[in-house]
Design an enzyme around this catalytic site. Structure first.
Site, PDB file in Angstrom:
ATOM      1  N   HIS A  81      33.061  42.115  24.909  1.00 39.89           N
ATOM      2  CA  HIS A  81      34.344  41.977  25.594  1.00 39.89           C
ATOM      3  C   HIS A  81      34.240  42.387  27.061  1.00 39.89           C
ATOM      4  O   HIS A  81      34.038  43.562  27.371  1.00 39.89           O
ATOM      5  CB  HIS A  81      35.376  42.853  24.870  1.00 39.89           C
TER       6      HIS A  81
ATOM      7  N   HIS B 109      40.262  40.151  34.912  1.00 39.64           N
ATOM      8  CA  HIS B 109      41.325  40.141  33.918  1.00 39.64           C
ATOM      9  C   HIS B 109      42.714  40.152  34.539  1.00 39.64           C
ATOM     10  O   HIS B 109      43.575  39.359  34.173  1.00 39.64           O
ATOM     11  CB  HIS B 109      41.176  41.348  32.986  1.00 39.64           C
TER      12      HIS B 109
END
Length: 271
Positions: A10, A52
């Protein structure tokens, strides 16, 4: 003993290295991760970068909204020092690598996957809403096309799959690249899909850890509809074990090395 789930890093090995840096992804590849996960956003001059947040303050020393900035502006910031703010004061430490501090373009990550020396999958999340709407998906397919990964030949699969919380994003991708695998990310399962079904054309389910913890039966329901289940974000050893026991297909983790170790131990004990 069931098949071991794949382990997807991740934002790279983001527990150890600054998220979305090249160093984090190289560390994940070295650890043996089956796949890498990244988020992509579009700069003002049309480049996809692996970041992100909508704003850049959390993971850089810059300020502002990413989509209003050009790539050259983003490259002027430090994207890694937040992870270890005292590194520069350590006289015995090695000089920080650019791989730890430079903003990462999707192009660089794609070439890293290509040159990994072994098969590595890549899960790319499109972030929405954004001022550029469908331009994100078009730029993404153009980038994948340069590697031959947007339109896999019959009987083959691209190493890339695209994830999103946005059904509209996945629908655009289905039109642009119908052979590309897609994942619907969910922090809750919509009522109409609680039987394990998914929107037309979506390949895999992407529920949160909280969903499969509260409703482990969802995994079997999705499997009965022919869908894999990729769970995010799984870091604790107990959660890794739970995900394995309920039969998930992929574990998305900030700690790929530790997750692989836990799964290997489970395999050795139960095999």
């Amino acid at each position: 003993m069931g098949k071991l789930p794949k382990v997807v890093a991740h934002r790279g090995s983001s527990d150890d290295s600054p998220e979305h840096t090249l160093a984090a992804y190289r560390r994940a590849i070295e650890a043996g991760a089956d796949g890498l996960e990244c988020d992509v956003r579009l700069t003002a001059d049309g480049h996809l970068v692996c970041v992100h947040d909508r704003r850049i303050e959390r993971t850089s020393n810059g300020h502002g909204v990413l989509s209003t900035m050009r790539l050259a502006e983003l490259e002027a910031f430090d994207w890694g020092s937040w992870k270890n703010p005292w590194a520069d004061l350590d006289d015995e430490a090695d000089l920080p690598s650019p791989d730890l501090r430079k903003v990462l373009t999707l192009e660089t990550l794609l070439s890293t996957v290509r040159d990994a020396g072994r098969p590595v999958e890549l899960a790319i999340e499109t972030k929405h809403p954004t001022r550029y709407a469908g331009l994100v998906e078009r730029r993404l397919i153009e980038a994948l096309d340069r590697y031959g990964w947007a339109h896999p030949k019959v009987g083959t699969e691209s190493p890339v799959r695209v994830m999103s919380f946005s059904w509209l994003s996945l629908r655009r991708l289905r039109v642009l690249a119908p052979g590309l695998r897609t994942v619907l990310l969910m922090d809750r399962v919509p009522l109409r899909f609680r039987d394990g079904s998914l929107p037309t054309g979506v390949s895999y389910a992407g529920p949160s850890l909280e969903i499969v913890t509260a409703h482990p039966e969802y995994v079997d329901r999705a499997h009965k509809h022919g869908h894999q289940v990729h769970v995010w974000t799984v870091n604790a050893e107990a959660d890794v074990r739970h995900c394995h026991d309920i039969g998930v297909d992929a574990i998305i983790s900030d700690r790929p090395a530790a997750t692989l170790k836990t799964l290997a131990q489970m395999s050795a004990l139960r095999g």
